[in-house]
Scaffold this motif. Structure first.
Motif, PDB file in Angstrom:
ATOM      1  N   MET A 290      21.452  -0.730   3.900  1.00 61.67           N
ATOM      2  CA  MET A 290      21.446   0.397   4.843  1.00 61.67           C
ATOM      3  C   MET A 290      21.649  -0.100   6.268  1.00 61.67           C
ATOM      4  SD  MET A 290      18.353   3.100   5.508  1.00 61.67           S
ATOM      5  CE  MET A 290      18.467   4.350   6.795  1.00 61.67           C
ATOM      6  N   ALA A 291      20.959  -1.190   6.620  1.00 60.05           N
ATOM      7  CA  ALA A 291      21.134  -1.760   7.963  1.00 60.05           C
ATOM      8  C   ALA A 291      22.571  -2.202   8.191  1.00 60.05           C
ATOM      9  CB  ALA A 291      20.179  -2.943   8.151  1.00 60.05           C
ATOM     10  N   GLY A 292      23.179  -2.828   7.173  1.00 63.72           N
ATOM     11  CA  GLY A 292      24.561  -3.270   7.302  1.00 63.72           C
ATOM     12  C   GLY A 292      25.517  -2.117   7.538  1.00 63.72           C
ATOM     13  N   ALA A 293      25.300  -0.999   6.832  1.00 65.01           N
ATOM     14  CA  ALA A 293      26.173   0.167   7.006  1.00 65.01           C
ATOM     15  C   ALA A 293      26.031   0.766   8.398  1.00 65.01           C
ATOM     16  CB  ALA A 293      25.845   1.208   5.939  1.00 65.01           C
TER      17      ALA A 293
ATOM     18  N   TRP B 213      37.765 -12.061  -1.488  1.00 66.14           N
ATOM     19  CA  TRP B 213      38.743 -11.811  -2.545  1.00 66.14           C
ATOM     20  C   TRP B 213      39.000 -10.309  -2.706  1.00 66.14           C
ATOM     21  CZ3 TRP B 213      37.728  -9.830  -7.690  1.00 66.14           C
ATOM     22  CH2 TRP B 213      38.846  -9.865  -8.529  1.00 66.14           C
ATOM     23  N   LEU B 214      37.940  -9.493  -2.576  1.00 60.48           N
ATOM     24  CA  LEU B 214      38.077  -8.055  -2.762  1.00 60.48           C
ATOM     25  C   LEU B 214      38.695  -7.364  -1.544  1.00 60.48           C
ATOM     26  CD1 LEU B 214      34.693  -7.140  -4.511  1.00 60.48           C
ATOM     27  CD2 LEU B 214      36.978  -7.010  -5.516  1.00 60.48           C
ATOM     28  N   TYR B 215      38.273  -7.761  -0.359  1.00 60.84           N
ATOM     29  CA  TYR B 215      38.641  -7.016   0.853  1.00 60.84           C
ATOM     30  C   TYR B 215      39.565  -7.787   1.797  1.00 60.84           C
ATOM     31  CZ  TYR B 215      34.999  -3.634  -0.340  1.00 60.84           C
ATOM     32  OH  TYR B 215      34.230  -2.685  -0.963  1.00 60.84           O
ATOM     33  N   GLY B 216      39.763  -9.076   1.549  1.00 53.99           N
ATOM     34  CA  GLY B 216      40.570  -9.867   2.461  1.00 53.99           C
ATOM     35  C   GLY B 216      39.739 -10.432   3.598  1.00 53.99           C
ATOM     36  N   SER B 217      40.381 -11.178   4.469  1.00 52.79           N
ATOM     37  CA  SER B 217      39.684 -11.859   5.555  1.00 52.79           C
ATOM     38  C   SER B 217      39.637 -11.063   6.853  1.00 52.79           C
ATOM     39  CB  SER B 217      40.350 -13.216   5.829  1.00 52.79           C
ATOM     40  OG  SER B 217      40.305 -14.032   4.672  1.00 52.79           O
ATOM     41  N   PHE B 218      40.358  -9.959   6.900  1.00 53.54           N
ATOM     42  CA  PHE B 218      40.414  -9.192   8.143  1.00 53.54           C
ATOM     43  C   PHE B 218      39.217  -8.242   8.245  1.00 53.54           C
ATOM     44  CE2 PHE B 218      44.843 -10.250   7.158  1.00 53.54           C
ATOM     45  CZ  PHE B 218      45.197 -10.888   8.336  1.00 53.54           C
ATOM     46  N   PRO B 219      38.696  -8.034   9.433  1.00 55.54           N
ATOM     47  CA  PRO B 219      37.545  -7.136   9.593  1.00 55.54           C
ATOM     48  C   PRO B 219      37.914  -5.680   9.321  1.00 55.54           C
ATOM     49  CG  PRO B 219      38.366  -7.855  11.736  1.00 55.54           C
ATOM     50  CD  PRO B 219      39.101  -8.655  10.710  1.00 55.54           C
ATOM     51  N   LEU B 220      36.928  -4.935   8.864  1.00 59.68           N
ATOM     52  CA  LEU B 220      37.072  -3.498   8.661  1.00 59.68           C
ATOM     53  C   LEU B 220      36.260  -2.774   9.736  1.00 59.68           C
ATOM     54  CD1 LEU B 220      36.576  -3.306   4.770  1.00 59.68           C
ATOM     55  CD2 LEU B 220      38.711  -3.572   6.042  1.00 59.68           C
ATOM     56  N   TYR B 221      36.606  -1.511   9.937  1.00 58.04           N
ATOM     57  CA  TYR B 221      35.916  -0.751  10.988  1.00 58.04           C
ATOM     58  C   TYR B 221      35.450   0.586  10.421  1.00 58.04           C
ATOM     59  CZ  TYR B 221      37.990  -4.239  14.026  1.00 58.04           C
ATOM     60  OH  TYR B 221      38.355  -5.437  14.591  1.00 58.04           O
ATOM     61  N   LEU B 222      34.241   0.950  10.773  1.00 60.27           N
ATOM     62  CA  LEU B 222      33.657   2.221  10.360  1.00 60.27           C
ATOM     63  C   LEU B 222      33.641   3.170  11.547  1.00 60.27           C
ATOM     64  CD1 LEU B 222      30.616   1.100   8.179  1.00 60.27           C
ATOM     65  CD2 LEU B 222      32.315   2.792   7.496  1.00 60.27           C
ATOM     66  N   ASN B 223      34.015   4.403  11.305  1.00 64.80           N
ATOM     67  CA  ASN B 223      33.973   5.412  12.357  1.00 64.80           C
ATOM     68  C   ASN B 223      32.622   6.125  12.352  1.00 64.80           C
ATOM     69  OD1 ASN B 223      36.666   4.973  13.192  1.00 64.80           O
ATOM     70  ND2 ASN B 223      37.403   6.241  11.491  1.00 64.80           N
ATOM     71  N   VAL B 224      32.156   6.436  13.528  1.00 63.28           N
ATOM     72  CA  VAL B 224      30.936   7.230  13.650  1.00 63.28           C
ATOM     73  C   VAL B 224      31.208   8.618  13.078  1.00 63.28           C
ATOM     74  CG1 VAL B 224      29.338   8.297  15.292  1.00 63.28           C
ATOM     75  CG2 VAL B 224      30.164   5.955  15.670  1.00 63.28           C
ATOM     76  N   PRO B 225      30.316   9.170  12.250  1.00 62.05           N
ATOM     77  CA  PRO B 225      30.547  10.513  11.711  1.00 62.05           C
ATOM     78  C   PRO B 225      30.678  11.536  12.834  1.00 62.05           C
ATOM     79  CG  PRO B 225      28.290   9.792  11.322  1.00 62.05           C
ATOM     80  CD  PRO B 225      29.040   8.601  11.792  1.00 62.05           C
ATOM     81  N   PRO B 226      31.588  12.499  12.695  1.00 61.76           N
ATOM     82  CA  PRO B 226      31.818  13.481  13.769  1.00 61.76           C
ATOM     83  C   PRO B 226      30.560  14.216  14.209  1.00 61.76           C
ATOM     84  CG  PRO B 226      33.538  13.634  12.095  1.00 61.76           C
ATOM     85  CD  PRO B 226      32.515  12.695  11.551  1.00 61.76           C
ATOM     86  N   SER B 227      29.642  14.458  13.271  1.00 58.84           N
ATOM     87  CA  SER B 227      28.428  15.193  13.624  1.00 58.84           C
ATOM     88  C   SER B 227      27.515  14.404  14.557  1.00 58.84           C
ATOM     89  CB  SER B 227      27.656  15.571  12.356  1.00 58.84           C
ATOM     90  OG  SER B 227      27.315  14.415  11.608  1.00 58.84           O
ATOM     91  N   LEU B 228      27.719  13.063  14.622  1.00 53.83           N
ATOM     92  CA  LEU B 228      26.878  12.223  15.473  1.00 53.83           C
ATOM     93  C   LEU B 228      27.671  11.533  16.579  1.00 53.83           C
ATOM     94  CD1 LEU B 228      24.561  10.545  12.787  1.00 53.83           C
ATOM     95  CD2 LEU B 228      24.039  12.485  14.275  1.00 53.83           C
ATOM     96  N   SER B 229      28.883  11.980  16.810  1.00 55.09           N
ATOM     97  CA  SER B 229      29.696  11.373  17.866  1.00 55.09           C
ATOM     98  C   SER B 229      29.294  11.945  19.225  1.00 55.09           C
ATOM     99  CB  SER B 229      31.180  11.630  17.607  1.00 55.09           C
ATOM    100  OG  SER B 229      31.453  13.021  17.619  1.00 55.09           O
TER     101      SER B 229
ATOM    102  N   THR C  40      29.024   0.435  11.984  1.00 56.09           N
ATOM    103  CA  THR C  40      29.693   1.444  12.811  1.00 56.09           C
ATOM    104  C   THR C  40      29.731   1.034  14.283  1.00 56.09           C
ATOM    105  OG1 THR C  40      27.611   2.645  13.099  1.00 56.09           O
ATOM    106  CG2 THR C  40      29.018   3.318  11.277  1.00 56.09           C
ATOM    107  N   ILE C  41      28.854   0.107  14.667  1.00 57.40           N
ATOM    108  CA  ILE C  41      28.795  -0.362  16.052  1.00 57.40           C
ATOM    109  C   ILE C  41      29.603  -1.644  16.220  1.00 57.40           C
ATOM    110  CG2 ILE C  41      27.240  -1.144  17.890  1.00 57.40           C
ATOM    111  CD1 ILE C  41      25.061   0.575  16.611  1.00 57.40           C
ATOM    112  N   GLN C  42      29.523  -2.510  15.213  1.00 51.39           N
ATOM    113  CA  GLN C  42      30.277  -3.757  15.212  1.00 51.39           C
ATOM    114  C   GLN C  42      31.329  -3.672  14.111  1.00 51.39           C
ATOM    115  OE1 GLN C  42      27.235  -6.650  14.482  1.00 51.39           O
ATOM    116  NE2 GLN C  42      26.097  -6.150  16.350  1.00 51.39           N
ATOM    117  N   SER C  43      32.088  -4.731  13.952  1.00 45.74           N
ATOM    118  CA  SER C  43      33.056  -4.770  12.858  1.00 45.74           C
ATOM    119  C   SER C  43      32.368  -5.214  11.572  1.00 45.74           C
ATOM    120  CB  SER C  43      34.203  -5.732  13.199  1.00 45.74           C
ATOM    121  OG  SER C  43      33.704  -7.043  13.382  1.00 45.74           O
ATOM    122  N   VAL C  44      32.970  -4.847  10.443  1.00 43.69           N
ATOM    123  CA  VAL C  44      32.481  -5.261   9.125  1.00 43.69           C
ATOM    124  C   VAL C  44      33.345  -6.431   8.682  1.00 43.69           C
ATOM    125  CG1 VAL C  44      32.157  -4.552   6.739  1.00 43.69           C
ATOM    126  CG2 VAL C  44      31.727  -2.921   8.589  1.00 43.69           C
TER     127      VAL C  44
END
Length: 306
Positions: free
Chosen positions: A205-208, A113-129, A212-216
């Protein structure tokens, strides 16, 4: 298979195992101290991933998102414990399973309801790319190395918390005899809420980090929850050391099985058949490992009770 590829897959298995440890550590604490079967633990993993994705998208900072994931999962865990879980401690395991399964549905539909049914994607922080060069000329993802480091740091922190602090003494005493520590003046309700929130924070923390590796996406916690239960059965209920060892065994077995088994079957089978059979057996490998451990040690590797 080249040596470099083998080492890369070993590192991937180590990273996977340490992320499973973050899930399993909280689950085994709740199970060991409270005697509660919490099927909603995977939903707290999902809450952390979505909180990180939402805050990172709004602020542009992965680190703020990571902090938000820990805070949101811990808060959700504390609220759930006070509002729902607290009423289940004296009930049998069937009631606990049904109630926490209902929580899975509530969390899933609320997140949709809050985010919808579509997956979200997290980017790797630039300092760790990017990647780093390890000894032997191995190129490996800097972010995955950071995940390994974070997992090891959390493991050390948990061992120190449980073994060297007053709260840790209370947690271990609560696992052994909750009625006695309540009689000695320890606020058992506050202790239970703290343990539940700590386990939820680790799951968030594990989910976050994995997000970044898989979709949310909605429902991402249930497959991980199954693996977390396998980990605590292998390691022993209530044992942080068992959760760590079990998680590493599961992570390495799953990762290396998916890489090695198709190659092994490819020595005497056609490529397509070898890939199919190898993938099927690789998906069974961790459950075969669990069965073998239970045959030898029914209480798990470090379990205090069966």
């Amino acid at each position: 298979m080249s040596t470099i590829l083998l080492i890369e897959q070993l590192l991937n298995g180590l990273q996977s195992g340490l992320m499973l440890f973050l899930m399993a550590a909280g689950l085994t604490l709740v199970f060991g101290v409270m005697g509660l079967i919490n099927l909603a633990h995977g939903s707290l993993y999902m809450v952390g991933a979505f909180a990180c994705a939402g805050v990172a998208a709004a602020t542009g900072s992965f680190w703020l998102g990571l902090a938000a994931s820990i805070a949101a999962a811990a808060a959700a865990g504390a609220i759930v414990e006070v509002a729902v879980i607290r009423r289940l401690y004296a009930r049998d395991h069937l009631d606990q399973v049904l109630a926490t399964f209902a929580l899975i549905l509530i969390f899933s539909e609320g997140t949709r309801w809050l985010y919808g049914s579509f997956p979200l994607y997290l980017n790797v922080p630039p300092s760790l790319s990017g990647s780093v060069t390890l000894p032997g000329g191995i190129q490996y993802s800097l972010f995955r190395l950071a995940i390994i480091g974070a997992g090891l740091a959390v493991a050390v922190g948990l061992f120190l918390l449980i073994g060297k602090t007053r709260i840790g003494v209370q947690v271990r005493a609560g696992e052994a005899d909750r009625e006695m520590i309540a009689a000695l003046g320890v606020d058992i309700r506050r202790l239970y809420t703290l343990v539940f929130a700590l386990g939820a924070a680790l799951a968030g923390m594990a989910g976050a980090l994995v997000g970044t590796i898989q979709s949310v996406q909605v429902g991402m916690g249930e497959p991980v929850l199954i693996l977390a239960f396998v980990v605590i059965v292998i390691g022993g209920i209530g044992s942080i050391k068992g959760a760590l060892v079990g998680a590493l065994l599961v992570g390495l077995t799953d990762t290396m099985g998916r890489v090695l088994l198709p190659s092994i079957f490819g020595l005497f089978m056609e490529t397509s058949a070898a890939t199919s059979v190898g993938a099927a057996l690789a998906s069974m490998a961790i459950y075969i490992l669990m069965a073998l451990v239970l045959i030898v040690k029914p209480g798990g590797l470090f379990g205090a009770r069966a």
